[in-house]
Design a protein around this motif. Structure first.
Motif, mmCIF file in Angstrom:
data_model
loop_
_atom_site.group_PDB
_atom_site.id
_atom_site.type_symbol
_atom_site.label_atom_id
_atom_site.label_comp_id
_atom_site.label_asym_id
_atom_site.label_seq_id
_atom_site.Cartn_x
_atom_site.Cartn_y
_atom_site.Cartn_z
ATOM 1 N N GLU A 83 0.776 -1.298 -0.051
ATOM 2 C CA GLU A 83 0.036 0.068 0.050
ATOM 3 C C GLU A 83 1.007 1.158 -0.048
ATOM 4 O O GLU A 83 0.737 2.226 -0.700
ATOM 5 C CB GLU A 83 -0.810 0.075 1.168
ATOM 6 N N HIS A 84 2.037 1.125 0.705
ATOM 7 C CA HIS A 84 2.848 2.527 0.755
ATOM 8 C C HIS A 84 3.479 2.681 -0.361
ATOM 9 O O HIS A 84 3.777 3.691 -1.036
ATOM 10 C CB HIS A 84 3.878 1.922 1.781
ATOM 11 N N THR A 86 2.395 1.542 -3.299
ATOM 12 C CA THR A 86 1.500 1.943 -4.432
ATOM 13 C C THR A 86 1.173 3.297 -4.391
ATOM 14 O O THR A 86 1.001 4.201 -5.417
ATOM 15 C CB THR A 86 0.311 1.232 -4.605
ATOM 16 N N ARG A 87 1.022 3.914 -3.100
ATOM 17 C CA ARG A 87 0.646 5.198 -2.885
ATOM 18 C C ARG A 87 1.724 6.290 -3.111
ATOM 19 O O ARG A 87 1.405 7.515 -3.687
ATOM 20 C CB ARG A 87 0.067 5.269 -1.531
#
Length: 310
Positions: A83-84, A86-87
């Protein structure tokens, strides 16, 4: 200096507690200037810690800098959430048409693996080649420096008798280089590695010059004479506790590591290490930004490609 980063990046909270001016994207859009564009290829396992360390060092000039992060799509990160990534991170395919004033390539704890055996070596070679035409100046750190010297100049690393870990004194050999402007003759810097680069191999390459060296730790800083690439063998970006954390990590793995030299007061692991290298770290990175990048990079970055072709 205002660092421009994504508004929700967790590192912002840490930096703001240190009174470092961080500008989010919304505010930066209202400033009518041409900020520097810096790309950070983060190869370290704990990417959030490295983000804070490098953003802190990029904060020491009055220039506005747009910072973007890059990770290797051919490698699965085990210590940073998807998630980190990707963001807040790009993949190479998403930036390969862009141009940057500067690129920082971090270290990675994989120096005992042959370069060709690293799972993302092919992708990293593509980035190295791309950087010669799409980046004005590149700053390589530790394993990133060894990998860069190997790819660009065929200079191979060699294995040390034991892990080099600790805080060592370094001598400035070429004070006339702008990246070393304002440095004392001697300064301290952390090292943490199993391999090194021979000075004799660097001196065989006309484009390169040895800038800083340590009697105990060997080469520290090598520069390309055109200011387009620098190779730092140590970790000036490290925090006070980083070597301690690495020492404890190795202990848990059963490696029985050597105590980092010149690090714990009286070699007592219960004592808080003295921070003796951040002034040199701030000066080195601000000099790189100011003299190697800002004062030489073209206003229209796309002209880098024309120069590379010419």
């Amino acid at each position: 200096m205002p660092i421009r980063v994504p508004k929700e990046l967790p590192a912002i909270k840490v930096l703001e507690k240190e009174n470092i001016f961080v500008m989010d994207e919304d505010r930066a859009m209202h400033q009518d200037i041409r900020p520097l564009r810096i790309l950070i290829l983060n190869l370290m396992p704990k990417k959030d810690e490295t983000e804070v360390q490098l953003l802190r060092l990029l904060s020491n000039t009055p220039l506005q800098i747009n910072v973007e992060f890059l990770h290797m799509s051919s490698h699965e990160a085990k210590n940073t959430s998807s998630e980190h990534l990707t963001r807040f991170y790009y993949q190479f395919k998403e930036v390969q048409e862009k141009f940057y004033d500067g690129l920082i390539i971090t270290g990675a704890p994989i120096e005992q693996i042959p370069f060709e055996k690293v799972d993302y070596w092919e992708e990293l070679q593509d980035i190295f080649e791309w950087s010669t035409s799409h980046v004005f100046s590149t700053f390589h750190i530790c394993w990133g420096a060894q990998a860069g010297l190997y790819h660009h100049h065929k200079i191979d690393k060699y294995f040390l008798d034991q892990k080099l870990t600790g805080i060592y004194s370094h001598e400035v050999l070429t004070p006339t280089w702008s990246i070393l402007k304002g440095f004392d003759d001697l300064f301290f810097a952390p090292h943490s590695r199993y391999t090194g680069i021979k000075r004799s191999d660097v001196e065989k390459t006309d484009e390169l010059e040895v800038l800083v060296e340590s009697k105990e730790a060997g080469l520290f800083l090598v520069g390309n004479k055109n200011n387009r690439a620098f190779y730092a063998m140590g970790h000036l970006e490290y925090d006070r506790e980083t070597l301690q954390q690495e020492f404890e990590r190795d202990q848990l793995k059963g490696i029985q590591p050597n105590l980092p030299e010149n690090y714990f007061p009286k070699d007592d692991i219960k004592e808080v290490p003295k921070l003796r290298w951040h002034m040199a770290a701030s000066l080195l990175f601000s000099n790189w930004i100011n003299y190697a990048v800002y004062q030489n990079t073209p206003y229209e970055l796309s002209t880098l490609l024309d120069k590379a072709k010419g």
